[in-house]
Enzyme design. Structure first.
Site, PDB file in Angstrom:
ATOM      1  N   TYR A   1      -1.170  -0.039  10.436  1.00 17.24           N
ATOM      2  CA  TYR A   1      -1.463  -0.719   9.166  1.00 17.24           C
ATOM      3  C   TYR A   1      -0.273  -0.568   8.200  1.00 17.24           C
ATOM      4  CZ  TYR A   1      -3.257  -1.294   4.448  1.00 17.24           C
ATOM      5  OH  TYR A   1      -3.401  -1.662   3.138  1.00 17.24           O
TER       6      TYR A   1
ATOM      7  N   SER B   1       0.843  -1.200   0.000  1.00 18.37           N
ATOM      8  CA  SER B   1       0.000   0.000   0.000  1.00 18.37           C
ATOM      9  C   SER B   1       0.869   1.238   0.000  1.00 18.37           C
ATOM     10  CB  SER B   1      -0.827  -0.036   1.286  1.00 18.37           C
ATOM     11  OG  SER B   1      -1.351   1.233   1.565  1.00 18.37           O
TER      12      SER B   1
ATOM     13  N   LYS C   1       2.510  -3.424   6.727  1.00 19.72           N
ATOM     14  CA  LYS C   1       2.813  -3.664   5.307  1.00 19.72           C
ATOM     15  C   LYS C   1       4.322  -3.540   5.069  1.00 19.72           C
ATOM     16  CE  LYS C   1      -1.228  -4.507   3.525  1.00 19.72           C
ATOM     17  NZ  LYS C   1      -1.527  -5.793   2.908  1.00 19.72           N
TER      18      LYS C   1
END
Ligand code: UDP
Length: 353
Positions: free
Chosen positions: A156, A132, A160
């Site tokens: 988050y 992302s 990643k």
């Protein structure tokens, strides 16, 4: 060719499953249906699937080797890993869940891939990872290239980045052919209207705009109109989910070409993981999305300006030249009118809209 797609019942996963099948591959979905929907794979796409977790080592090994009945005797030739949790706000509330699901389970999957690969003549199966633009954090430059520093600002994004690091290290040590795809804002829906975006809760701008237009929600909140952007609202690089799906096909093909068998002495050939941004290079502000949605749907909406959401950067726009140059990726449906027309068709077909 049998391709294991973890999280294949989710938003980007399901569109990729459809694209893989259309290209003549055989996708096999592994999903625990915690956010993806069983009906998408069972009833709509009608592809083989296994309900289970990516962190279930025994299950994953049996899939990779082709011993699981769902493989119909075929070995998995490539793995596309979508499964994981993806809501930034939630990652602050439940970080352990995010690190557990996104990192620990990904490590378990990666270990299985390299172990099974070590016993295979052709080495580990190519691995494609859904990353992302959240790995970049606050942009230091107007458009983000893959070389921009990785300074994620939420759990988050950090989860990643951690998986990206795991992949790079395993690729060097075990010759894992691997591609990291960093998505910008996935949007739109399958033009055939079969599948689309369904999140619960829905946090993304475009479905929320459409919900405010159908009356499902009373109004749209615009999170901040005092950013340093031309109209004060946040700018994002909206990329059609079918264009993202197409990039996965190109990534699989590229890795299959580059897959190197172990050297004669059995030692793995180190692989330098490839990384690609997937975006259009064109940003659109919240205001521009609202105006484009009005033009496409012919409807209006009530919008109120609300405070900024914590950690929202003013502008996130990709430089995707590398994906275009090296993968031959060309976004075809990522203009706002097409994204919104496809999203609107899907949105109207949803129950309760
Ligand atoms: N946004 C908004 N109202 C909403 C949802 C989102 O104003 O109800 C804004 C958000 O602040 C950002 C953009 O729309 O500038 C895209 O947000 P989204 O949640 O879709 O994706 P993100 O970029 O956060 O991954």
């Amino acid at each position: 060719m049998l391709i294991l797609v973890t999280g294949g019942a989710g938003y980007i996963g399901s569109h990729t499953v459809k694209a893989l099948r259309q290209a003549g591959h055989s996708p096999l979905v592994l999903d625990d249906f915690s956010s993806g929907r069983r009906a998408v794979v069972e009833d709509t796409l009608r592809v083989p699937f296994v309900e289970g977790r990516v962190g279930d080592g025994a299950l994953v090994r049996s899939l990779l080797t082709g011993d699981h009945p769902a493989c119909a005797g075929q070995r998995v030739e490539a793995v596309i890993h979508f499964a994981g949790r993806s809501i930034v706000g939630e990652s602050w509330q439940r970080p352990a869940e995010y690190y557990g699901s996104n990192v620990s389970e990904a490590l378990s999957l990666l270990q299985a891939v390299v172990e099974v690969g070590a016993a295979a003549a052709s080495g580990p199966a190519p691995f494609i990872f859904s990353s992302s633009c959240a790995v970049y954090g606050l942009p230091r430059t107007l458009t983000l290239t893959e070389d921009h520093p990785l300074e994620p600002i939420n759990p988050y994004g950090r989860s990643k980045r951690m998986v990206e690091e795991l992949i790079r290290d395993l690729a060097l040590a075990h010759g894992l052919p691997s591609i990291i795809l960093r998505y910008f804002n996935a949007a739109g829906a399958d033009p055939d209207g079969e599948i689309g975006e369904v999140h619960d809760p829905e946090t993304h701008l475009i479905p929320r705009v459409l919900d405010a237009m159908t009356g499902r929600s009373p109004f749209l909140q615009i999170f901040g109109d005092d950013f340093d952007t031309p109209d004060g609202t946040g700018i994002r690089d909206y990329t059609h989910v079918c264009d993202l799906a197409e990039a996965h096909l190109l990534a699989v093909n590229r890795l299959l070409l580059r897959r190197a068998a172990p050297a004669a002495d059995g030692a793995p050939v180190p692989f330098r993981t490839l990384v690609y941004n997937l975006g259009t290079g064109q940003g659109a502000s919240v205001q521009e999305v609202i105006e484009a949605a009005k033009a496409v749907t012919g409807r209006g909406l009530l919008a109120h300006v609300a405070p900024r959401r914590g950690g929202d950067p003013p502008r996130l726009v990709a430089c995707a030249d590398r994906a275009r140059g090296e993968l031959g990726w060309e976004p075809r449906r990522s203009d706002l009118p097409t994204i919104l027309a496809d999203a609107w068709r899907w949105h109207q077909a949803l129950p309760g809209r």
